[in-house]
Design an enzyme around this catalytic site. Structure first.
Site, PDB file in Angstrom:
ATOM      1  CG  ASP A  45     -18.922   5.964  33.789  1.00  0.00           C
ATOM      2  OD1 ASP A  45     -18.577   6.337  32.652  1.00  0.00           O
ATOM      3  OD2 ASP A  45     -18.658   4.823  34.234  1.00  0.00           O
ATOM      4  CB  THR A  55     -11.592  -0.803  27.761  1.00  0.00           C
ATOM      5  OG1 THR A  55     -13.011  -0.708  27.547  1.00  0.00           O
ATOM      6  CG2 THR A  55     -11.246  -0.263  29.120  1.00  0.00           C
ATOM      7  CE1 TYR A  71      -7.067  -0.301  27.318  1.00  0.00           C
ATOM      8  CE2 TYR A  71      -5.744  -2.303  27.244  1.00  0.00           C
ATOM      9  CZ  TYR A  71      -6.646  -1.490  27.904  1.00  0.00           C
ATOM     10  OH  TYR A  71      -7.138  -1.855  29.132  1.00  0.00           O
TER      11      TYR A  71
END
Ligand SMILES: NC(=O)c1ccc[n+]([C@@H]2O[C@H](COP(=O)([O-])OP(=O)(O)OC[C@H]3O[C@@H](n4cnc5c(N)ncnc54)[C@H](OP(=O)(O)O)[C@@H]3O)[C@@H](O)[C@H]2O)c1
Length: 282
Positions: A30, A61, A124
């Site tokens: 990550d 996100t 996005y």
């Protein structure tokens, strides 16, 4: 199979890791140990590990946050995806990349097929679409999975937000003019597991089946898991009444028939996945 899972601590990554680990060697990374906005680090890590498959579940996100942080959205969702794709091509790894229903504008009355023309309404969606294009331009072995309306145990999600709000207030006002397919991250993870030994390339849509509005989703959440001592009222409102920074598609239901043909299996209805999530099952 050796799999590098990027975004392993995210909502989807948190379910993918244990589910894929049952049959594969999964190396999770990550942002703290592999930042995909860094092209050198990304390429080096993929070449060093030489996984057969790289799954890129890493993304920025926060749909509303992307509106005010355009640069960050493109850096992670577009350029980051491109760096991963180039790393995969040079290591000879197959890339499975996650994308979104928000690449579509939601004006179609029919579900969107893989070849439908994208036209994102928000930053996005624009950044995720650019990510798809960079992967395609890189030209390695890739599969772009578009999914939608995710909820899962490892992340902040709509279901938990509704349960929290329902325990705090009697009346909930929820948008009724956006339709999609709520998708349980465990169901999606199992679908991805099914695709690992299939040579599927290009774009593929995967969500739980059926569709609903956020209002209907809320009604089903509260019908399935009643809050003790509460009688909540859910009031339908329009997107313009909510006035969020990012515009969202009115209907971003995805046509998942290609997935069905390839695997011979259909994703279960969204309300069955929701029931299992709420009851703490599978
Ligand atoms: N959530 C949805 O409703 C939804 C719908 C359709 C498609 N998708 C797609 O599905 C995928 C998984 O979504 P999700 O909901 O699981 O997302 P998530 O919970 O936000 O997880 C994404 C993970 O990526 C990490 N990340 C952020 N920037 C990174 C970077 N530069 N390098 C490496 N890792 C980084 C995040 O770390 P931090 O948390 O520390 O930033 C987080 O752990 C994404 O591609 C998303 O676009 C999601």
């Amino acid at each position: 199979m050796k799999i590098l899972l990027i975004g392993a601590r995210g909502m989807l990554g948190g379910d993918l890791q244990p589910i894929l680990s049952a049959a594969h060697e999964v190396i999770g990374r990550d942002v703290h140990d592999l930042d995909i906005t860094d092209p050198m680090q990304t390429g080096k890590e993929i070449r060093l590990l030489r996984p057969e498959v790289v799954i890129n579940a890493a993304a920025f996100t926060d749909v509303d946050g992307c509106e005010s942080q355009r640069e960050r959205a493109f850096s992670v969702n577009a350029d980051g995806a491109g760096h991963v794709a180039r790393g995969c091509r040079s290591a000879g790894s197959r890339l499975i990349h996650l994308s979104t229903d928000y690449v579509f504008d939601g004006t179609s009355h029919a579900p969107y097929a893989e070849e439908s023309s994208p036209h994102p309404l928000n930053v996005y969606g624009e950044s995720k679409l650019r990510g798809e294009r960079l992967i395609q331009e890189t030209g390695g072995n890739h599969l772009i999975l578009r999914t939608a309306w995710l909820y899962g145990r490892q992340g902040k999600n709509f279901v938990d937000t509704i349960l929290r709000l329902a325990s705090q207030q009697e009346e909930l006002r929820v948008v009724d003019d956006q339709r999609g397919a709520p998708t349980f991250t465990r169901d999606l993870s199992r679908a991805i597991a099914q695709l690992l030994d299939k040579d599927v390339r290009g774009i593929l849509h995967i969500t739980n089946s059926g569709s609903c509005s956020w209002f209907e989703f809320t009604q089903k959440i509260l019908e399935t898991k009643q809050i003790p001592g509460r009688k909540n009222r859910v009031i339908p409102i329009s997107s313009s009444q909510l006035n969020r920074p990012a515009r969202r598609p009115a209907s971003s239901v995805l046509d998942c028939s290609r997935f069905q043909k390839l695997t011979g299996s259909k994703m279960r209805p969204w309300d069955e996945g929701l029931r299992d999530y709420l009851l703490g099952l599978s």
